[in-house]
Design a protein around this motif. Structure first.
Motif, PDB file in Angstrom:
ATOM      1  N   ARG A   1      37.239  51.096  27.268  1.00 19.75           N
ATOM      2  CA  ARG A   1      37.524  49.904  26.499  1.00 19.75           C
ATOM      3  C   ARG A   1      38.923  50.488  25.569  1.00 19.75           C
ATOM      4  NH1 ARG A   1      34.238  45.968  26.391  1.00 19.75           N
ATOM      5  NH2 ARG A   1      31.939  46.382  26.789  1.00 19.75           N
TER       6      ARG A   1
ATOM      7  N   GLU B   1      44.166  43.541  23.963  1.00 22.27           N
ATOM      8  CA  GLU B   1      43.298  43.075  22.786  1.00 22.27           C
ATOM      9  C   GLU B   1      42.519  44.319  22.778  1.00 22.27           C
ATOM     10  OE1 GLU B   1      43.654  40.764  20.606  1.00 22.27           O
ATOM     11  OE2 GLU B   1      45.241  40.194  21.877  1.00 22.27           O
TER      12      GLU B   1
ATOM     13  N   GLU C   1      38.646  45.190  24.912  1.00 27.48           N
ATOM     14  CA  GLU C   1      38.383  44.646  26.106  1.00 27.48           C
ATOM     15  C   GLU C   1      38.260  45.660  27.396  1.00 27.48           C
ATOM     16  OE1 GLU C   1      41.880  43.018  28.491  1.00 27.48           O
ATOM     17  OE2 GLU C   1      42.750  43.130  26.317  1.00 27.48           O
TER      18      GLU C   1
ATOM     19  N   GLY D   1      44.296  46.474  30.303  1.00 30.54           N
ATOM     20  CA  GLY D   1      43.091  45.775  29.716  1.00 30.54           C
ATOM     21  C   GLY D   1      42.850  44.804  30.727  1.00 30.54           C
TER      22      GLY D   1
ATOM     23  N   GLU E   1      40.968  42.001  30.748  1.00 30.67           N
ATOM     24  CA  GLU E   1      40.936  40.429  30.452  1.00 30.67           C
ATOM     25  C   GLU E   1      42.356  40.011  30.174  1.00 30.67           C
ATOM     26  OE1 GLU E   1      38.252  40.667  27.091  1.00 30.67           O
ATOM     27  OE2 GLU E   1      36.495  40.899  28.555  1.00 30.67           O
ATOM     28  N   SER E   2      43.075  40.716  29.510  1.00 27.38           N
ATOM     29  CA  SER E   2      44.415  40.292  29.018  1.00 27.38           C
ATOM     30  C   SER E   2      45.609  40.698  29.892  1.00 27.38           C
ATOM     31  CB  SER E   2      44.799  40.778  27.739  1.00 27.38           C
ATOM     32  OG  SER E   2      45.021  42.233  27.588  1.00 27.38           O
TER      33      SER E   2
ATOM     34  N   GLU F   1      28.307  42.389  31.425  1.00 26.90           N
ATOM     35  CA  GLU F   1      29.960  42.700  30.897  1.00 26.90           C
ATOM     36  C   GLU F   1      30.497  43.440  32.083  1.00 26.90           C
ATOM     37  OE1 GLU F   1      30.177  43.708  26.321  1.00 26.90           O
ATOM     38  OE2 GLU F   1      28.630  44.939  27.462  1.00 26.90           O
TER      39      GLU F   1
ATOM     40  N   ALA G   1      33.842  41.718  34.043  1.00 24.98           N
ATOM     41  CA  ALA G   1      35.260  42.552  34.212  1.00 24.98           C
ATOM     42  C   ALA G   1      35.468  42.707  35.495  1.00 24.98           C
ATOM     43  CB  ALA G   1      35.017  44.094  33.626  1.00 24.98           C
TER      44      ALA G   1
END
Length: 176
Positions: free
Chosen positions: A3, A20, A23, A54, A56-57, A73, A77
């Motif tokens: 993470r 972020e 994530e 990351g 997600e971003s 989760e 991902a």
């Protein structure tokens, strides 16, 4: 699961887009597969040298931490990374992109093996003899918990190398 973690605001200065905190993260070396690392400058060079990606971003993080993830989760991902691989890199199908995403996450999970949650992992990426080389170090908090929110590093595992100097002022101004 790896993470992203942000211990201070420096990632927002040194990377074009900062991940972020918290994530899911992958090593992200595939982002440079068709780039000549010798031509990278500024924030792109910093992402190449020391960035975890990351999921997600699609932002960068200097450090990643060993964390936990539920099956849901992890599945989310994989889907997020697969969609980005398909859109950004033109994978021939979503199934092929999903396979690549699974490989990336499995590799990142392998870096977590044998380390307690909260262990920090640092990355050093270089271009040597025509190939990209990635080195990882683990950083563990010093001794018993302290009352101050400070991390004291005691032990580093992995290869040591001289750090390339980073000009934070130039990066802030958008330069090299």
């Amino acid at each position: 699961m790896l993470r992203t973690i942000r211990l201070d605001p420096s990632d927002t200065v040194v990377f074009e887009r900062a991940a972020e905190s918290g994530e899911p993260a992958v090593v992200g070396g595939f982002m440079f597969w068709d780039v000549d690392p010798e031509t990278l400058t500024g924030r792109a060079r910093q992402a190449f040298r020391a960035g975890f990606l990351g999921v997600e971003s699609f932002g960068w993080s200097t450090l990643a931490t060993v964390g936990r993830a539920s099956a849901e989760e992890r599945a989310a991902a994989v889907e997020a990374l697969a969609a980005a691989i398909r859109e950004r890199f033109g994978a021939p199908s979503l199934a092929a992109a999903r396979e690549a995403a699974e490989e990336e996450l499995a590799y990142a999970e392998g870096l977590c093996e044998g380390h307690a949650p909260g262990t920090l992992i640092a990355l050093s990426r270089s271009f040597e003899a025509g190939a990209i080389r990635e080195r990882f170090r683990t950083l563990r908090p010093r001794g018993a918990p302290q009352s101050l929110p400070v991390i004291g590093i005691v032990r580093s595992e992995g290869e040591q190398e001289a750090a390339e100097p980073v000009d934070l002022v130039a990066l802030l101004k958008g330069g090299r």
